[in-house]
Design a protein around this motif. Sequence first.
Motif, short mmCIF file in Angstrom:
data_model
loop_
_atom_site.label_atom_id
_atom_site.label_comp_id
_atom_site.label_asym_id
_atom_site.label_seq_id
_atom_site.Cartn_x
_atom_site.Cartn_y
_atom_site.Cartn_z
N HIS A 1 0.85 -1.20 0.00
CA HIS A 1 0.00 0.00 0.00
C HIS A 1 0.88 1.24 0.00
O HIS A 1 1.13 1.86 1.03
N ILE A 2 1.36 1.59 -1.19
CA ILE A 2 2.23 2.75 -1.34
C ILE A 2 1.79 3.54 -2.57
O ILE A 2 1.39 2.97 -3.58
N ASN A 3 1.83 4.84 -2.45
CA ASN A 3 1.53 5.71 -3.59
C ASN A 3 2.10 7.10 -3.29
O ASN A 3 2.86 7.28 -2.34
N ARG A 4 1.71 8.07 -4.08
CA ARG A 4 2.25 9.42 -3.90
C ARG A 4 1.72 10.10 -2.63
O ARG A 4 2.29 11.08 -2.18
N MET A 5 0.66 9.57 -2.04
CA MET A 5 0.16 10.12 -0.77
C MET A 5 1.01 9.66 0.40
O MET A 5 1.23 10.42 1.35
N GLY A 6 1.46 8.39 0.36
CA GLY A 6 2.23 7.91 1.49
C GLY A 6 2.60 6.45 1.37
O GLY A 6 2.18 5.75 0.44
N TYR A 7 3.42 5.99 2.34
CA TYR A 7 3.87 4.61 2.42
C TYR A 7 3.38 4.01 3.73
O TYR A 7 3.64 4.57 4.80
N ARG A 8 2.71 2.86 3.64
CA ARG A 8 2.35 2.11 4.85
C ARG A 8 3.40 1.03 5.06
O ARG A 8 3.80 0.33 4.11
N GLY B 1 6.43 14.01 5.38
CA GLY B 1 7.20 13.00 6.10
C GLY B 1 6.65 12.61 7.45
O GLY B 1 7.27 11.83 8.18
N ALA B 2 5.48 13.12 7.81
CA ALA B 2 4.88 12.79 9.11
C ALA B 2 4.67 11.28 9.24
O ALA B 2 4.27 10.60 8.29
N ILE B 3 4.93 10.77 10.46
CA ILE B 3 4.80 9.34 10.75
C ILE B 3 3.55 9.15 11.60
O ILE B 3 3.56 9.38 12.81
N GLN B 4 2.47 8.74 10.98
CA GLN B 4 1.22 8.49 11.69
C GLN B 4 1.17 7.05 12.20
O GLN B 4 1.64 6.13 11.51
N ILE B 5 0.61 6.87 13.38
CA ILE B 5 0.37 5.53 13.93
C ILE B 5 -1.14 5.34 14.05
O ILE B 5 -1.76 5.82 15.01
N PRO B 6 -1.76 4.64 13.10
CA PRO B 6 -3.21 4.40 13.16
C PRO B 6 -3.54 3.31 14.18
O PRO B 6 -2.63 2.71 14.78
N PRO B 7 -4.81 3.02 14.40
CA PRO B 7 -5.19 2.03 15.42
C PRO B 7 -4.59 0.64 15.23
O PRO B 7 -4.37 -0.07 16.21
N ASP B 8 -4.29 0.24 13.98
CA ASP B 8 -3.71 -1.10 13.78
C ASP B 8 -2.21 -1.13 14.08
O ASP B 8 -1.59 -2.20 14.06
N GLY B 9 -1.60 0.03 14.38
CA GLY B 9 -0.21 0.09 14.78
C GLY B 9 0.81 0.06 13.66
O GLY B 9 2.02 0.12 13.92
N GLU B 10 0.36 -0.03 12.41
CA GLU B 10 1.30 -0.05 11.28
C GLU B 10 1.56 1.38 10.82
O GLU B 10 0.64 2.07 10.37
N PRO B 11 2.82 1.86 10.92
CA PRO B 11 3.12 3.26 10.60
C PRO B 11 2.78 3.63 9.16
O PRO B 11 2.95 2.82 8.25
N ILE B 12 2.33 4.85 8.99
CA ILE B 12 2.09 5.43 7.67
C ILE B 12 2.95 6.69 7.57
O ILE B 12 2.83 7.60 8.40
N ILE B 13 3.82 6.73 6.56
CA ILE B 13 4.65 7.91 6.33
C ILE B 13 4.04 8.70 5.18
O ILE B 13 3.88 8.20 4.07
#
Length: 311
Positions: free
Chosen positions: A214-221, A242-254
């Motif tokens: 799940h990667i595209n120009r919006m971000g990388y999971r 470059g923000a590193i979000q941590i969603p409820p499933d715990g897998e980082p999204i950059i």
Amino acid sequence: MNNQGLRVRKPGALSVIQDLGRFGYAQLGLSQGGPLDEYAYSWANFLLGNPVNLPCIEITLGQAEFAIEQDGEFAICGADLKASLDDTPLENWSSFFAFKGQCLNFALPKNGLRSYLAVKGGFLLTSQLGSCASVERDQLGGIANGKALQEGDQLRFSAPNTHSSFQKRQLSFRFIPDYDLPITLRVIEGYQRNIFSKQAIEQFYQQEFEVSAHINRMGYRLTGACITPPQQKMLSEGIALGAIQIPPDGEPIILLNDRQTVGGYPKIGCISRIDLPRLAQAKPGQKVRFVKGQLQELQSDWVQWANYFGY
């Protein structure tokens, strides 16, 4: 049709026009756009003697073909998409001269994901809100409403110097990244870091992640490991590159250039801007680790980069 410039025969998976991006409009919900691999983009213009902010074509996953309808000086940098001119291989991270009637091809990646095709003097496009960068969601940039290039699209450029005056330029191997290596990303921690538990921060820095599909120009999971997110509910706020979000499933999204401008997932911090190009060339399955970065050191490195390319 006036046959001048470059014509798209096959656009491939995703070929988009990008300059450095569109700034100052996040409050309107507009993304910045711009090249995901700013390093390769900057070198492509630099090898041609172009100002840094001229439009290039960002070619993702190759399988693209372009007809040369006007003599021109070009450069390609970034992922090795096995570029060829009339079936003659071209050197990556290098400039070249193409004649009217020739055909430029890009195949599937040998390494990396994205290549940047620049032309001497830049492609001639109409700027929208100060940029030609394509962001399809915002319907801005590129040839029409931010859309990716389509078969038959034509990109004009200025008349070049003659072939007799052309001098090939190529980047030294010392400055060419190896996109197949595992990735270490330096993190500038933000204020929300304090709402994560000590265990969660240890998980973040000690575990190894993988680039997901799940990667595209919006971000990388990222996948393969998880971070325990804080229980505290967050108010939505502006999101930095470059923000590193941590969603409820715990897998980082950059989050990258075409990200949404606001969000409510908790954020540990941001990836250093000079490390983002390396992430943008990563394929699914590549290994990723995080280390804490030193703000002053990273700022100093960025200033050197900006001064060198003339930002």
